[in-house]
Structure formats: structure tokens, C-alpha cells
Design a protein around this motif. Structure first.
Motif, PDB file in Angstrom:
ATOM      1  N   VAL A 117       0.835  -1.208   0.000  1.00 62.20           N
ATOM      2  CA  VAL A 117       0.000   0.000   0.000  1.00 62.20           C
ATOM      3  C   VAL A 117       0.869   1.257   0.000  1.00 62.20           C
ATOM      4  CG1 VAL A 117      -1.696   1.318   1.327  1.00 62.20           C
ATOM      5  CG2 VAL A 117      -1.943  -1.150   1.095  1.00 62.20           C
ATOM      6  N   ASN A 118       1.887   1.277   0.881  1.00 63.40           N
ATOM      7  CA  ASN A 118       2.748   2.463   0.955  1.00 63.40           C
ATOM      8  C   ASN A 118       3.509   2.695  -0.345  1.00 63.40           C
ATOM      9  OD1 ASN A 118       1.897   2.860   3.541  1.00 63.40           O
ATOM     10  ND2 ASN A 118       3.747   2.101   4.522  1.00 63.40           N
ATOM     11  N   SER A 119       3.945   1.597  -0.965  1.00 65.43           N
ATOM     12  CA  SER A 119       4.639   1.734  -2.253  1.00 65.43           C
ATOM     13  C   SER A 119       3.709   2.318  -3.302  1.00 65.43           C
ATOM     14  CB  SER A 119       5.172   0.374  -2.711  1.00 65.43           C
ATOM     15  OG  SER A 119       6.107  -0.141  -1.781  1.00 65.43           O
ATOM     16  N   GLY A 120       2.481   1.826  -3.307  1.00 67.88           N
ATOM     17  CA  GLY A 120       1.513   2.365  -4.255  1.00 67.88           C
ATOM     18  C   GLY A 120       1.252   3.852  -4.014  1.00 67.88           C
TER      19      GLY A 120
ATOM     20  N   TYR B 211       3.232   5.946  -2.452  1.00 68.93           N
ATOM     21  CA  TYR B 211       4.457   6.710  -2.693  1.00 68.93           C
ATOM     22  C   TYR B 211       4.661   6.968  -4.183  1.00 68.93           C
ATOM     23  CZ  TYR B 211       9.394   7.988  -2.708  1.00 68.93           C
ATOM     24  OH  TYR B 211      10.581   8.641  -2.895  1.00 68.93           O
ATOM     25  N   PHE B 212       4.596   5.916  -4.989  1.00 68.46           N
ATOM     26  CA  PHE B 212       4.871   6.076  -6.424  1.00 68.46           C
ATOM     27  C   PHE B 212       3.773   6.882  -7.116  1.00 68.46           C
ATOM     28  CE2 PHE B 212       7.556   2.291  -5.623  1.00 68.46           C
ATOM     29  CZ  PHE B 212       8.760   2.825  -6.036  1.00 68.46           C
ATOM     30  N   LEU B 213       2.527   6.719  -6.684  1.00 70.08           N
ATOM     31  CA  LEU B 213       1.455   7.525  -7.263  1.00 70.08           C
ATOM     32  C   LEU B 213       1.650   9.006  -6.922  1.00 70.08           C
ATOM     33  CD1 LEU B 213      -1.239   7.710  -8.782  1.00 70.08           C
ATOM     34  CD2 LEU B 213      -2.410   7.281  -6.596  1.00 70.08           C
ATOM     35  N   PHE B 214       1.990   9.273  -5.655  1.00 63.56           N
ATOM     36  CA  PHE B 214       2.210  10.659  -5.253  1.00 63.56           C
ATOM     37  C   PHE B 214       3.435  11.238  -5.952  1.00 63.56           C
ATOM     38  CE2 PHE B 214       3.600  14.061  -2.406  1.00 63.56           C
ATOM     39  CZ  PHE B 214       2.411  14.715  -2.160  1.00 63.56           C
ATOM     40  N   ALA B 215       4.504  10.433  -6.095  1.00 62.30           N
ATOM     41  CA  ALA B 215       5.713  10.900  -6.786  1.00 62.30           C
ATOM     42  C   ALA B 215       5.405  11.252  -8.236  1.00 62.30           C
ATOM     43  CB  ALA B 215       6.795   9.826  -6.716  1.00 62.30           C
ATOM     44  N   HIS B 216       4.622  10.412  -8.891  1.00 62.75           N
ATOM     45  CA  HIS B 216       4.263  10.676 -10.287  1.00 62.75           C
ATOM     46  C   HIS B 216       3.451  11.961 -10.393  1.00 62.75           C
ATOM     47  CE1 HIS B 216       3.097   9.933 -14.420  1.00 62.75           C
ATOM     48  NE2 HIS B 216       1.829  10.122 -14.068  1.00 62.75           N
ATOM     49  N   GLN B 217       2.465  12.125  -9.514  1.00 65.94           N
ATOM     50  CA  GLN B 217       1.628  13.322  -9.576  1.00 65.94           C
ATOM     51  C   GLN B 217       2.441  14.578  -9.258  1.00 65.94           C
ATOM     52  OE1 GLN B 217      -1.444  13.573 -10.610  1.00 65.94           O
ATOM     53  NE2 GLN B 217      -1.701  11.375 -10.935  1.00 65.94           N
TER      54      GLN B 217
ATOM     55  N   ARG C  85       8.121   9.977   2.759  1.00 66.17           N
ATOM     56  CA  ARG C  85       8.764   8.738   3.217  1.00 66.17           C
ATOM     57  C   ARG C  85       8.784   8.666   4.739  1.00 66.17           C
ATOM     58  NH1 ARG C  85      12.228   9.751  -1.304  1.00 66.17           N
ATOM     59  NH2 ARG C  85      13.691  10.892   0.030  1.00 66.17           N
ATOM     60  N   ILE C  86       9.102   9.781   5.381  1.00 70.72           N
ATOM     61  CA  ILE C  86       9.129   9.799   6.844  1.00 70.72           C
ATOM     62  C   ILE C  86       7.731   9.548   7.409  1.00 70.72           C
ATOM     63  CG2 ILE C  86       9.547  11.260   8.852  1.00 70.72           C
ATOM     64  CD1 ILE C  86      11.757  12.636   7.250  1.00 70.72           C
ATOM     65  N   VAL C  87       6.740  10.208   6.815  1.00 73.54           N
ATOM     66  CA  VAL C  87       5.358  10.040   7.286  1.00 73.54           C
ATOM     67  C   VAL C  87       4.907   8.588   7.145  1.00 73.54           C
ATOM     68  CG1 VAL C  87       2.946  10.646   6.820  1.00 73.54           C
ATOM     69  CG2 VAL C  87       4.697  12.431   6.884  1.00 73.54           C
ATOM     70  N   LEU C  88       5.193   7.979   5.982  1.00 71.96           N
ATOM     71  CA  LEU C  88       4.779   6.586   5.763  1.00 71.96           C
ATOM     72  C   LEU C  88       5.510   5.637   6.707  1.00 71.96           C
ATOM     73  CD1 LEU C  88       4.579   6.438   1.848  1.00 71.96           C
ATOM     74  CD2 LEU C  88       2.686   6.566   3.476  1.00 71.96           C
ATOM     75  N   LEU C  89       6.788   5.902   6.956  1.00 73.24           N
ATOM     76  CA  LEU C  89       7.553   5.052   7.863  1.00 73.24           C
ATOM     77  C   LEU C  89       7.007   5.135   9.282  1.00 73.24           C
ATOM     78  CD1 LEU C  89       9.936   3.195   8.440  1.00 73.24           C
ATOM     79  CD2 LEU C  89      11.361   5.236   8.741  1.00 73.24           C
TER      80      LEU C  89
END
Length: 454
Positions: free
Chosen positions: A22-25, A27-33, A150-154
């Protein structure tokens, strides 16, 4: 590894895997946007610069200096690939490869471990040639935003995993508590040899409670069977001890002086033979009850049961010096096994003689497809509460009374087994102080008389 640890680690690991997915999804979606937003912002900036240059061609160089990004670079690329103008505060940015294009383009580049946003926009230069305006700017906002994400998700994952781990441990203990209680109870049973039960709710709420209730039911059944077995062993040992004692005493009598006294010799031999036959009959009864022998050794044929009843009554009259009356208006023929039917008659008649001082009546009556036999006495009767249980294995109506009369407590169970093997029915009616009647119904198959040799 203990089951509780397996449950805890299994749930935690799977939650960790789900969080990673979930976090990877996210992260990568937010990075793309975020990257798309940065590139669109740089392209919008390039369009603004191009519009300003078109409005003031003579002051293009100054306009480029005014619009250059703080940590970036603006340059004009000619058609031949040369740089017409380059404006930047950081000369190292000149090393970034340039590209001439007549269309709008935007892309991301990596320069010295930095991510750079590049926007290319075509415009007409002051000499009338078509050039490419290239705007380059570090994606610092993008990088800082993703670092924060990344910090927030961790931290969020840690806040989820830690309670999940503790909840998994608590849940495993909750689930395994009945099993642990069951294990400890079984250990106590093994050590102490006593029957114990575990505490369960009056109304089971789940499968674990049902398992506990099932265990208690099994223990109750085992306890009952154990008590019946103990009772059976006690009764059997008591019954076997009596004939063995008699045989031993007469054998010692013969050993001392009975050989020279014909009267004592005859008395001792008769007593030994009689007690040996009695013990043999008792052991055969116990073996038949334990192995279900009547069910396996039947040799069925047509038998005149009123004749068998007469022969049984004659033998018992001699043994007990009592009168047995056989009442049969006509020949009664059944389909059965002669030795087992004799045993059935002997058990029912002997039972009536032991608990009655009056005569015993054996009555037989023909029906369309069966023969009904009744064995009636006027003895002490059977308590009403014991009637449903008298055919059960090892059940004794009155232990003290049975020992006094010499009963083993096995006969009626064997009698029922014999009747069941013949596909018949057996029942009893009794009144305390008035007497007892056993009723047996046996099927008949034909009219051929088979007489026993007695």
C-alpha cells in the motif's frame, strides 16, 4: 516455535507486506503526480518567458536574466545545436546536454544526484530564426515533499505495526487460552490419574468453547465407562473368587485325607466339578459379553422353542429343586441358534429363580410372524428407576443382593445381545414386591420341527 508466536508473527508479517504494498503504491502515485505538477510548472514558466521575449525582441538577453530560476538555467538553442544565449549562476549546469526541438517538451534529468526539471519551448529569435527556449530547474520541492512523505509513511507504518504486533500477541493468547487449559487439564489427568474437566461457559459462544464442552463430554463418558469397568472387574473378581475358594478347599481336603475316605472323595469331586462348571459358565458369559460372540457364531435353523423351554425347565428344577411351568398350547417354532436360545432360556429362568421363592412360569404363544415367550416370577421385582438400564452392560440393580444370590450382573446384557442377534425384541415389566415378567419376541421361518438332543 509456539503456536502463539506463529500467530503473532504470521499476522504481523502479513500486515507488514500489505503495508509495503500500500505504501509503495501511495508513494509512487504521489511521486508521479508531484513530478507532473513540477514539470507543468516549469513548462508554464517557459511559456511566460517565451511570451515576454516575443513582446520585446530587442531586450531578450535581459529578459532571460530576469526570468532565470534561482538555482537553474535558461538557454537558447539554435537549429544547429549551438547555444545562442545561456544564463545561469552555476556554470556546472552548462554540462547538462541540450536538445533542439520545434515542439513543446518536458522531461526529468539527473545531474550530480539531483533531479532536474527541463522544459523546452520553440520561439522566434530576434534574427528571425526558430530557436528552442530551454528552462532547467532543480526539483527541490519534489524531493523535499517525497522525503517528507517517506518519513510520514515510515512513522505511520511503525504506529500500525507495533499495535498490530501487540494485538496479535493478545489475540493469540485469547484464542489459545482454552487450548492451553485443555493441555494443562490433560497433563493433570495423566499425572494424577483422575478425571478432570475444564471450565466452559454454560452456553458456548464459539468453536473453542464448543471444543471445551466436547472435551468435558468425552471425559464424562470415559469416567462412566471407567466406573462401569471397575464395577465389572470388582463383580467378576468376586464371583470368580468364590468357586476358586471352594475348589481350593476341596483340593486341600483331598490332599490331606480325602483319598482314603470314599464318601469325602465323592463329595469333593462332585463339588470341584460343580464349581469348575460354574466358573466356566461365568467366564464364557464374560467373554461373550466382551467380544459380542453371540452376534458372530450363530448357526440359524428352525427350532421348536417350546421343547427347548421344557428341557431347560427340567434341568433347572433338578438344580434349584423348584418348579418351573411351561405353558404352550401348540408347537412354537422360531428361526434361531439352538445353543444361544438355550443360553437365553437359562439366563431368564435362572434370574427368575434367584429373585423369587415361588414357581416360575414360561409361557409361549404363536403370532403370525413371530413367537412370544414370557418368563414370569412373583419375586421382589425391579425398582422403576432401574428398568431402563437393566440390559446395559455391567449394570447391577442391587449389588449386595446380587452377590448374595451369586449373580454376576452379566446375564441380562448377554440375553439382549442374543435376542438382538436373532432380530427379535426383549422387554420387561415389573412391580416391586409383586414380580417381574420378561417378554421375548423371536421371528419364525417355517413349520419344520427341529428337536434338540438335550
Amino acid at each position: 516455535m509456539r503456536i502463539s508466536r506463529r500467530i503473532t508473527w504470521f499476522s504481523t508479517v502479513w500486515l507488514f507486506v500489505l503495508l509495503v504494498i500500500v505504501n509503495s503504491g501511495v508513494y509512487f502515485l504521489f511521486a508521479h503526480q508531484t513530478a507532473e505538477t513540477e514539470l507543468e510548472r516549469i513548462m508554464s514558466q517557459a511559456e511566460t518567458i517565451a511570451e515576454a521575449i516575443r513582446s520585446d525582441q530587442g531586450n531578450a538577453a535581459n529578459l532571460l536574466a530576469a526570468y532565470v530560476p534561482r538555482d537553474g538555467m535558461v538557454r537558447i538553442i539554435r537549429e544547429n545545436g549551438s547555444e545562442a544565449v545561456t544564463v545561469t549562476k552555476y556554470p556546472e549546469l552548462r554540462a547538462i546536454p541540450h536538445s533542439y526541438t520545434t515542439g513543446q517538451e518536458m522531461e526529468q534529468l539527473h545531474d550530480q544526484e539531483r533531479r532536474m526539471a527541463v522544459a523546452r519551448f520553440p520561439l522566434i529569435w530576434n534574427d528571425g530564426s526558430v530557436v528552442t527556449l530551454e528552462v532547467i530547474e532543480p526539483m527541490e520541492s519534489y524531493e523535499s515533499t517525497l522525503a517528507t512523505l517517506r518519513i510520514v509513511l515510515l512513522i505511520a507504518s511503525l504506529f500500525i505495526l507495533l499495535p498490530a504486533f501487540l494485538a496479535g500477541r493478545a489475540l493469540s493468547r485469547l484464542l489459545l487460552y482454552p487450548i492451553q487449559a485443555l493441555k494443562e487439564t490433560m497433563e493433570d489427568i495423566r499425572r494424577s490419574g483422575s478425571f478432570q474437566r475444564i471450565e466452559v461457559p454454560a452456553e458456548p459462544k464459539d468453536e473453542l468453547d464448543q471444543m471445551g464442552a466436547t472435551f468435558n463430554g468425552m471425559i464424562e463418558l470415559l469416567e462412566k465407562n471407567y466406573e462401569k469397568q471397575q464395577q465389572f472387574v470388582s463383580d467378576a473378581s468376586h464371583e470368580l473368587r468364590t468357586p476358586l475358594t471352594v475348589i481350593e478347599s476341596y483340593a486341600r481336603l483331598l490332599q490331606r485325607w480325602g483319598k482314603k475316605d470314599p464318601a469325602r472323595l465323592e463329595e469333593a469331586i462332585h463339588a470341584i466339578v460343580e464349581e469348575a462348571e460354574r466358573m466356566k459358565g461365568l467366564t464364557e458369559q464374560m467373554l461373550a459379553l466382551a467380544t459380542g460372540e453371540p452376534d458372530r457364531t450363530l448357526e440359524l435353523r428352525r427350532v421348536q422353542i417350546d421343547v427347548l423351554a421344557e428341557q431347560t425347565a427340567k434341568k433347572l428344577e433338578q438344580a434349584y429343586e423348584r418348579k418351573l411351568h411351561v405353558e404352550a398350547a401348540e408347537a412354537c417354532i422360531v428361526f434361531g441358534d439352538v445353543p444361544r436360545l438355550k443360553q437365553l432360556l437359562f439366563i431368564l429362568c435362572e434370574n427368575a429363580l434367584k429373585y423369587s421363592g415361588d414357581d416360575v412360569i414360561i409361557s409361549l404363544k404363536n403370532h403370525a410372524a413371530s413367537v412370544e415367550m414370557r418368563v414370569t416370577d412373583k419375586g421382589i421385582g425391579i425398582p422403576k428407576k432401574d428398568l431402563p438400564h437393566i440390559f446395559e452392560r455391567f449394570f447391577r440393580v442391587d449389588k449386595a443382593r446380587s452377590r448374595q444370590t451369586g449373580g454376576s450382573g452379566l446375564g441380562l446384557s448377554i440375553a439382549k445381545a442374543i435376542v438382538d442377534a436373532h432380530k427379535g425384541e426383549i422387554g420387561v415389566t415389573s412391580e416391586e414386591g409383586a414380580g417381574t415378567t420378561f417378554t421375548v419376541t423371536l421371528p419364525k421361518r417355517g413349520e419344520i420341527e427341529v428337536k434338540s438332543d438335550g
